[in-house]
Design a protein around this motif. Structure first.
Motif, mmCIF file in Angstrom:
data_model
loop_
_atom_site.group_PDB
_atom_site.id
_atom_site.type_symbol
_atom_site.label_atom_id
_atom_site.label_comp_id
_atom_site.label_asym_id
_atom_site.label_seq_id
_atom_site.Cartn_x
_atom_site.Cartn_y
_atom_site.Cartn_z
ATOM 1 N N ARG A 1 -26.735 17.084 27.461
ATOM 2 C CA ARG A 1 -27.038 17.253 26.037
ATOM 3 C C ARG A 1 -26.963 18.733 25.700
ATOM 4 O O ARG A 1 -27.502 19.574 26.424
ATOM 5 C CB ARG A 1 -28.421 16.684 25.717
ATOM 6 C CG ARG A 1 -28.730 16.637 24.237
ATOM 7 C CD ARG A 1 -29.914 15.754 23.935
ATOM 8 N NE ARG A 1 -29.609 14.335 24.066
ATOM 9 C CZ ARG A 1 -28.995 13.607 23.155
ATOM 10 N NH1 ARG A 1 -28.578 14.170 22.019
ATOM 11 N NH2 ARG A 1 -28.780 12.334 23.346
ATOM 12 N N THR A 2 -26.294 19.046 24.610
ATOM 13 C CA THR A 2 -26.029 20.431 24.237
ATOM 14 C C THR A 2 -26.022 20.527 22.711
ATOM 15 O O THR A 2 -25.833 19.508 22.028
ATOM 16 C CB THR A 2 -24.673 20.883 24.836
ATOM 17 O OG1 THR A 2 -24.484 22.275 24.617
ATOM 18 C CG2 THR A 2 -23.528 20.110 24.242
ATOM 19 N N PRO A 3 -26.242 21.715 22.134
ATOM 20 C CA PRO A 3 -26.250 21.821 20.673
ATOM 21 C C PRO A 3 -24.927 21.387 20.053
ATOM 22 O O PRO A 3 -23.855 21.633 20.606
ATOM 23 C CB PRO A 3 -26.497 23.316 20.427
ATOM 24 C CG PRO A 3 -27.231 23.776 21.647
ATOM 25 C CD PRO A 3 -26.647 22.976 22.778
ATOM 26 N N VAL A 4 -25.016 20.736 18.909
ATOM 27 C CA VAL A 4 -23.809 20.377 18.165
ATOM 28 C C VAL A 4 -23.096 21.673 17.771
ATOM 29 O O VAL A 4 -23.721 22.596 17.248
ATOM 30 C CB VAL A 4 -24.164 19.557 16.911
ATOM 31 C CG1 VAL A 4 -22.936 19.362 16.020
ATOM 32 C CG2 VAL A 4 -24.743 18.210 17.307
ATOM 33 N N PRO A 5 -21.797 21.782 18.042
ATOM 34 C CA PRO A 5 -21.091 23.032 17.729
ATOM 35 C C PRO A 5 -21.028 23.278 16.223
ATOM 36 O O PRO A 5 -21.076 22.343 15.417
ATOM 37 C CB PRO A 5 -19.702 22.804 18.327
ATOM 38 C CG PRO A 5 -19.531 21.322 18.347
ATOM 39 C CD PRO A 5 -20.892 20.757 18.624
ATOM 40 N N VAL A 6 -20.918 24.542 15.867
ATOM 41 C CA VAL A 6 -20.807 24.947 14.459
ATOM 42 C C VAL A 6 -19.383 25.441 14.221
ATOM 43 O O VAL A 6 -18.899 26.317 14.949
ATOM 44 C CB VAL A 6 -21.812 26.066 14.122
ATOM 45 C CG1 VAL A 6 -21.638 26.510 12.675
ATOM 46 C CG2 VAL A 6 -23.238 25.583 14.373
ATOM 47 N N PRO A 7 -18.694 24.880 13.238
ATOM 48 C CA PRO A 7 -17.291 25.288 13.034
ATOM 49 C C PRO A 7 -17.178 26.745 12.584
ATOM 50 O O PRO A 7 -17.903 27.199 11.693
ATOM 51 C CB PRO A 7 -16.792 24.329 11.957
ATOM 52 C CG PRO A 7 -18.025 23.842 11.262
ATOM 53 C CD PRO A 7 -19.104 23.826 12.296
ATOM 54 N N ALA A 8 -16.267 27.461 13.231
ATOM 55 C CA ALA A 8 -15.931 28.817 12.809
ATOM 56 C C ALA A 8 -14.915 28.742 11.682
ATOM 57 O O ALA A 8 -14.409 27.665 11.342
ATOM 58 C CB ALA A 8 -15.375 29.601 13.996
ATOM 59 N N THR A 9 -14.592 29.885 11.105
ATOM 60 C CA THR A 9 -13.616 29.915 10.032
ATOM 61 C C THR A 9 -12.297 29.285 10.488
ATOM 62 O O THR A 9 -11.783 29.598 11.563
ATOM 63 C CB THR A 9 -13.355 31.360 9.588
ATOM 64 O OG1 THR A 9 -14.585 31.939 9.143
ATOM 65 C CG2 THR A 9 -12.336 31.403 8.453
ATOM 66 N N GLY A 10 -11.790 28.359 9.686
ATOM 67 C CA GLY A 10 -10.545 27.684 10.020
ATOM 68 C C GLY A 10 -10.722 26.436 10.860
ATOM 69 O O GLY A 10 -9.732 25.807 11.243
ATOM 70 N N GLU A 11 -11.972 26.075 11.148
ATOM 71 C CA GLU A 11 -12.237 24.898 11.980
ATOM 72 C C GLU A 11 -12.898 23.794 11.166
ATOM 73 O O GLU A 11 -13.451 24.022 10.088
ATOM 74 C CB GLU A 11 -13.144 25.263 13.155
ATOM 75 C CG GLU A 11 -12.500 26.155 14.189
ATOM 76 C CD GLU A 11 -13.408 26.386 15.373
ATOM 77 O OE1 GLU A 11 -12.877 26.643 16.470
ATOM 78 O OE2 GLU A 11 -14.647 26.325 15.218
ATOM 79 N N ILE A 12 -12.848 22.581 11.735
ATOM 80 C CA ILE A 12 -13.564 21.437 11.181
ATOM 81 C C ILE A 12 -14.465 20.860 12.261
ATOM 82 O O ILE A 12 -14.161 20.947 13.451
ATOM 83 C CB ILE A 12 -12.602 20.352 10.654
ATOM 84 C CG1 ILE A 12 -11.648 19.880 11.766
ATOM 85 C CG2 ILE A 12 -11.837 20.835 9.442
ATOM 86 C CD1 ILE A 12 -10.736 18.731 11.353
#
Length: 339
Positions: free
Chosen positions: A27-38
């Motif tokens: 279990r790991t933190p949900v990733p946060v999209p960087a600029t240009g990502e979804i």
């Protein structure tokens, strides 16, 4: 902080094939999209035997890197866009395909994927390996009317599609290989094959192939290599076209690393019969992807073709599903379905 689950490689096997004990579901933190990502919430991902080679250390020149201990696994996936940090590209709620499977959420570059739309009647069908079979048969081997076609590994993700596609392209006779009598019956009954040869049967494979194709073969789509590739060269007719898209004989060899697949070929036969023998990837023919998707959708809707696959419910079963795929337990593709 919101969390999700993903599979990581715990350790490489010292010998033999990977098992669930070599993987960790963390279990790991949900990733946060960087600029240009979804940010995508995965709905389905494919389980592929090709992971064995990547887990074993990879292969120079392969399109994907090795998976190192501690790394997340990856593979083809279909998911729903949750949020976006991009000015363009897919929007929330749309389904996209990408290569960050084996996890519940993934951040994906927006310019690397497009909405799936309704080209296929079932979004899971985007995880089919039919594109590989279609490109190999139309561009690599150029199957023509009346050709006798041999597909090694006929019960696999590529093979179950290849038999049907070869028939739709006009092949006169289609022969497959598999390791299970039950699968052999289904190849003939459901997936376009005229005959299915069992590996490891009493008679030498070359002799059984000669009986199944007494006039020889015109096209080989090879996913296995080894003895089956050698026998196919022996059975080839003058001008035969052999297209190699995999090497499961080495990839799933428990005594190896999955990175080599040795075979003994009669080079006199290659020369005298003018046999063409080429490695093939659909990535070399990107124009075939849209062509395949359009024809696949039409064929699915008309009932001319099916997408043979097994759906496995939940992340908890994914590691065992990988072992089952490498052991040849299933017919067609294997897809993990997430709630």
């Amino acid at each position: 902080m919101a969390t999700h689950r993903e599979f990581r490689l715990r350790t490489r096997p010292l010998r033999g094939l990977p098992t669930p004990e070599h993987l960790d579901l963390v279990r790991t933190p949900v990733p946060v999209p960087a600029t240009g990502e979804i940010l995508v919430r995965n709905r389905w991902f494919a389980v592929s035997a090709a992971l064995r080679t990547l887990i074993g250390g990879g292969l120079e020149g392969a399109p994907f890197p090795s998976v190192e201990p501690g790394d997340p696994l990856f593979g083809a996936a279909v998911g729903e866009v949750v949020s976006t940090a991009s000015d363009g590209g897919p929007r929330p709620g749309e389904l996209v395909s990408h290569w960050q499977g084996w996890r519940e959420y993934a951040c994906v570059p927006a310019d690397s994927c497009a909405p799936l739309g309704d080209a296929l009647p079932d979004p899971v069908a985007h995880l089919s390996q039919g594109w590989t079979a279609y490109a190999a048969l139309t561009r690599g081997a150029r199957v023509g009317a009346g050709d006798t076609v041999l597909v090694t590994g006929g019960a696999g993700a590529v093979g179950t599609m290849a038999g049907q596609i070869a028939r739709l392209l006009g092949a006169g006779r289609v022969i497959g290989t598999t390791g299970s009598p039950a699968k052999a019956e289904r190849l003939v009954a459901e997936f376009g094959y005229d005959a299915a040869l069992l590996r490891g049967a009493d008679a030498p494979f070359a002799a059984r192939l000669a009986r199944a194709a007494p006039e020889g073969i015109d096209v080989l789509l090879d996913t296995v290599g080894g003895e089956q590739l050698s026998a196919a060269v022996g059975a080839a007719r003058p001008g035969a076209r052999a297209v190699l898209v995999g090497a499961l004989s080495g990839q799933l060899d428990p005594e190896g690393t999955g990175a080599t697949a040795r075979v003994e070929l009669d080079s006199y036969a290659l020369v005298l019969k003018r046999i063409s023998l080429r490695g093939f990837s659909p990535l070399d023919h990107p124009e075939t992807e849209g062509e395949w998707r359009s024809r696949f959708g039409d064929w699915l809707r008309s009932g001319a073709i099916t997408f043979p696959h097994v759906r496995v419910a939940g992340m908890e079963r994914a590691a065992e599903a990988l072992s089952e795929v490498m052991a040849g337990r299933h017919l067609g593709s294997v897809v993990v379905e997430l709630p």
